[in-house]
Each structure stands twice: as structure tokens, then as C-alpha cells.
Design a protein around this motif. Structure first.
Motif, PDB file in Angstrom:
ATOM      1  N   MET A   1      26.259  45.304  43.233  1.00  0.00           N
ATOM      2  CA  MET A   1      27.163  45.376  42.103  1.00  0.00           C
ATOM      3  C   MET A   1      28.421  44.571  42.407  1.00  0.00           C
ATOM      4  SD  MET A   1      28.980  48.671  40.326  1.00  0.00           S
ATOM      5  CE  MET A   1      27.465  49.160  39.542  1.00  0.00           C
ATOM      6  N   LYS A   2      28.869  43.838  41.405  1.00  0.00           N
ATOM      7  CA  LYS A   2      30.074  43.027  41.550  1.00  0.00           C
ATOM      8  C   LYS A   2      31.073  43.420  40.473  1.00  0.00           C
ATOM      9  CE  LYS A   2      30.282  38.422  43.482  1.00  0.00           C
ATOM     10  NZ  LYS A   2      29.851  37.029  43.412  1.00  0.00           N
ATOM     11  N   ILE A   3      32.264  43.739  40.900  1.00  0.00           N
ATOM     12  CA  ILE A   3      33.339  44.183  40.015  1.00  0.00           C
ATOM     13  C   ILE A   3      34.380  43.077  39.957  1.00  0.00           C
ATOM     14  CG2 ILE A   3      35.137  45.927  39.708  1.00  0.00           C
ATOM     15  CD1 ILE A   3      33.037  47.458  41.828  1.00  0.00           C
ATOM     16  N   VAL A   4      34.807  42.721  38.759  1.00  0.00           N
ATOM     17  CA  VAL A   4      35.809  41.667  38.615  1.00  0.00           C
ATOM     18  C   VAL A   4      37.072  42.238  37.979  1.00  0.00           C
ATOM     19  CG1 VAL A   4      34.860  40.885  36.399  1.00  0.00           C
ATOM     20  CG2 VAL A   4      36.273  39.336  37.762  1.00  0.00           C
ATOM     21  N   ILE A   5      38.207  41.773  38.495  1.00  0.00           N
ATOM     22  CA  ILE A   5      39.518  42.200  37.992  1.00  0.00           C
ATOM     23  C   ILE A   5      40.372  40.953  37.789  1.00  0.00           C
ATOM     24  CG2 ILE A   5      41.567  43.601  38.475  1.00  0.00           C
ATOM     25  CD1 ILE A   5      39.725  45.278  40.363  1.00  0.00           C
ATOM     26  N   PRO A   6      40.928  40.760  36.583  1.00  0.00           N
ATOM     27  CA  PRO A   6      41.821  39.619  36.355  1.00  0.00           C
ATOM     28  C   PRO A   6      43.144  39.843  37.089  1.00  0.00           C
ATOM     29  CG  PRO A   6      41.737  41.009  34.420  1.00  0.00           C
ATOM     30  CD  PRO A   6      40.771  41.582  35.407  1.00  0.00           C
ATOM     31  N   THR A   7      43.555  38.844  37.858  1.00  0.00           N
ATOM     32  CA  THR A   7      44.734  39.024  38.700  1.00  0.00           C
ATOM     33  C   THR A   7      45.701  37.847  38.556  1.00  0.00           C
ATOM     34  OG1 THR A   7      43.319  38.187  40.501  1.00  0.00           O
ATOM     35  CG2 THR A   7      43.695  40.547  40.407  1.00  0.00           C
ATOM     36  N   ASP A   8      46.896  38.046  39.119  1.00  0.00           N
ATOM     37  CA  ASP A   8      47.927  37.006  39.047  1.00  0.00           C
ATOM     38  C   ASP A   8      47.879  36.027  40.212  1.00  0.00           C
ATOM     39  OD1 ASP A   8      48.983  37.876  36.654  1.00  0.00           O
ATOM     40  OD2 ASP A   8      50.514  39.124  37.587  1.00  0.00           O
ATOM     41  N   GLY A   9      47.221  36.387  41.299  1.00  0.00           N
ATOM     42  CA  GLY A   9      47.242  35.519  42.472  1.00  0.00           C
ATOM     43  C   GLY A   9      46.071  35.776  43.385  1.00  0.00           C
ATOM     44  N   LYS A  10      46.311  35.606  44.679  1.00  0.00           N
ATOM     45  CA  LYS A  10      45.244  35.719  45.666  1.00  0.00           C
ATOM     46  C   LYS A  10      45.595  36.715  46.774  1.00  0.00           C
ATOM     47  CE  LYS A  10      43.354  31.243  44.559  1.00  0.00           C
ATOM     48  NZ  LYS A  10      42.761  30.000  45.007  1.00  0.00           N
ATOM     49  N   LYS A  11      46.186  37.850  46.370  1.00  0.00           N
ATOM     50  CA  LYS A  11      46.595  38.862  47.347  1.00  0.00           C
ATOM     51  C   LYS A  11      45.539  39.941  47.536  1.00  0.00           C
ATOM     52  CE  LYS A  11      51.472  38.258  46.257  1.00  0.00           C
ATOM     53  NZ  LYS A  11      52.643  38.852  45.604  1.00  0.00           N
ATOM     54  N   GLY A  12      44.372  39.791  46.927  1.00  0.00           N
ATOM     55  CA  GLY A  12      43.286  40.754  47.111  1.00  0.00           C
ATOM     56  C   GLY A  12      43.608  42.121  46.527  1.00  0.00           C
ATOM     57  N   LEU A  13      43.396  43.172  47.320  1.00  0.00           N
ATOM     58  CA  LEU A  13      43.571  44.547  46.840  1.00  0.00           C
ATOM     59  C   LEU A  13      45.009  44.859  46.452  1.00  0.00           C
ATOM     60  CD1 LEU A  13      41.298  46.415  49.405  1.00  0.00           C
ATOM     61  CD2 LEU A  13      40.752  45.809  47.031  1.00  0.00           C
ATOM     62  N   ASP A  14      45.971  44.111  46.998  1.00  0.00           N
ATOM     63  CA  ASP A  14      47.384  44.353  46.697  1.00  0.00           C
ATOM     64  C   ASP A  14      47.907  43.509  45.544  1.00  0.00           C
ATOM     65  OD1 ASP A  14      47.734  46.295  48.695  1.00  0.00           O
ATOM     66  OD2 ASP A  14      47.896  44.719  50.206  1.00  0.00           O
ATOM     67  N   ASP A  15      47.026  42.728  44.932  1.00  0.00           N
ATOM     68  CA  ASP A  15      47.481  41.850  43.855  1.00  0.00           C
ATOM     69  C   ASP A  15      47.739  42.637  42.583  1.00  0.00           C
ATOM     70  OD1 ASP A  15      48.235  39.541  42.590  1.00  0.00           O
ATOM     71  OD2 ASP A  15      46.386  38.469  43.053  1.00  0.00           O
ATOM     72  N   LYS A  16      48.601  42.078  41.759  1.00  0.00           N
ATOM     73  CA  LYS A  16      48.921  42.663  40.465  1.00  0.00           C
ATOM     74  C   LYS A  16      47.826  42.301  39.463  1.00  0.00           C
ATOM     75  CE  LYS A  16      52.540  42.887  37.018  1.00  0.00           C
ATOM     76  NZ  LYS A  16      53.753  42.295  36.501  1.00  0.00           N
ATOM     77  N   ILE A  17      47.455  43.255  38.632  1.00  0.00           N
ATOM     78  CA  ILE A  17      46.464  43.017  37.587  1.00  0.00           C
ATOM     79  C   ILE A  17      47.145  42.241  36.463  1.00  0.00           C
ATOM     80  CG2 ILE A  17      44.901  44.096  35.924  1.00  0.00           C
ATOM     81  CD1 ILE A  17      44.939  46.569  37.825  1.00  0.00           C
ATOM     82  N   ALA A  18      46.499  41.187  35.979  1.00  0.00           N
ATOM     83  CA  ALA A  18      47.052  40.370  34.903  1.00  0.00           C
ATOM     84  C   ALA A  18      47.112  41.180  33.612  1.00  0.00           C
ATOM     85  CB  ALA A  18      46.208  39.122  34.710  1.00  0.00           C
ATOM     86  N   GLU A  19      48.112  40.876  32.803  1.00  0.00           N
ATOM     87  CA  GLU A  19      48.279  41.584  31.533  1.00  0.00           C
ATOM     88  C   GLU A  19      47.090  41.385  30.603  1.00  0.00           C
ATOM     89  OE1 GLU A  19      50.620  43.724  30.294  1.00  0.00           O
ATOM     90  OE2 GLU A  19      51.394  43.764  32.330  1.00  0.00           O
ATOM     91  N   HIS A  20      46.563  40.165  30.525  1.00  0.00           N
ATOM     92  CA  HIS A  20      45.408  39.887  29.664  1.00  0.00           C
ATOM     93  C   HIS A  20      44.369  39.129  30.461  1.00  0.00           C
ATOM     94  CE1 HIS A  20      42.892  38.654  26.371  1.00  0.00           C
ATOM     95  NE2 HIS A  20      43.521  39.544  25.631  1.00  0.00           N
TER      96      HIS A  20
END
Length: 119
Positions: A1-20
């Protein structure tokens, strides 16, 4: 299973989730254990590239999308690609993953579409 999350950068688990999710800078892919598999740039047409964000996510094998918001077209296209969508206002990647992992999120529906994208 692969889970995708839209993010603002490349900080991995500590990255901020993008607004859209369609206009994010990057997509962070996790496995079901919450380990970062890859982080890719958003090369969709929303960022001057080609294709739609759900097509890009499907090409990278996404099965689940965790995001803060999306439009009706994206909701429908993810459905066609069998990508399950969960929406939550979490701020950080590891936070929304933990909520999903603990079954604290509900699947997105047309009621969860961003107001600015409703017709």
C-alpha cells in the motif's frame, strides 16, 4: 500500500501538509508503516507541467490520499483510479498519517470538496 500526502517541501514526516493538493510543491509517499518511500515534485499541469495530480499520484502507485482539501474533479478522478481519499485539517505529515493509521479519519465525499471549487 502506498499513501500520498501533498506537501510543501522535502522534510518527510515533519513536512507541512499543503493547503490544496493540486497546487502543492511536492508529494510525499509513505508505506502503511509510516515510512517515507519517496518525495516527488508536483509536475502536474497545475504547476506548469503535464497531466493532472491524480494521474501523477496513480503513476507512482498511490492507493490512499491524505489531504486538507481538493476539488470535485480530483475527487472523481481519484475514485476512477481507486485512490481512497481522507480529508483532515492536520498540519504535519506524521500527524495526518497517525490519524489515518488509528482509523480516526473518514473517507472524503462530495460534501468535503473545497468551497471555492464547488459550482
Amino acid at each position: 500500500m502506498k499513501i500520498v500526502i501533498p506537501t510543501d517541501g522535502k522534510k518527510g514526516l515533519d513536512d507541512k501538509i499543503a493547503e490544496h493538493f493540486g497546487r502543492c510543491n511536492t508529494y510525499t509517499f509513505l508505506n502503511e508503516k509510516g515510512e517515507v518511500l519517496e518525495i516527488i515534485d508536483n509536475t502536474s499541469e497545475h504547476m506548469g507541467g503535464q497531466g493532472l495530480p491524480p494521474e501523477l499520484m496513480k503513476a507512482h502507485g498511490a492507493n490512499v490520499l491524505l489531504c486538507r482539501g481538493l476539488g470535485p474533479k480530483a475527487l472523481n478522478l481519484c475514485g476512477e483510479f481507486n485512490i481512497e481519499i481522507y480529508v483532515h485539517q492536520a498540519e504535519i505529515v506524521k500527524e495526518i498519517f497517525k490519524l489515518w493509521k488509528n482509523d480516526k479519519l473518514k473517507k472524503a465525499s462530495s460534501e468535503d470538496v473545497c468551497e471555492e471549487h464547488k459550482i
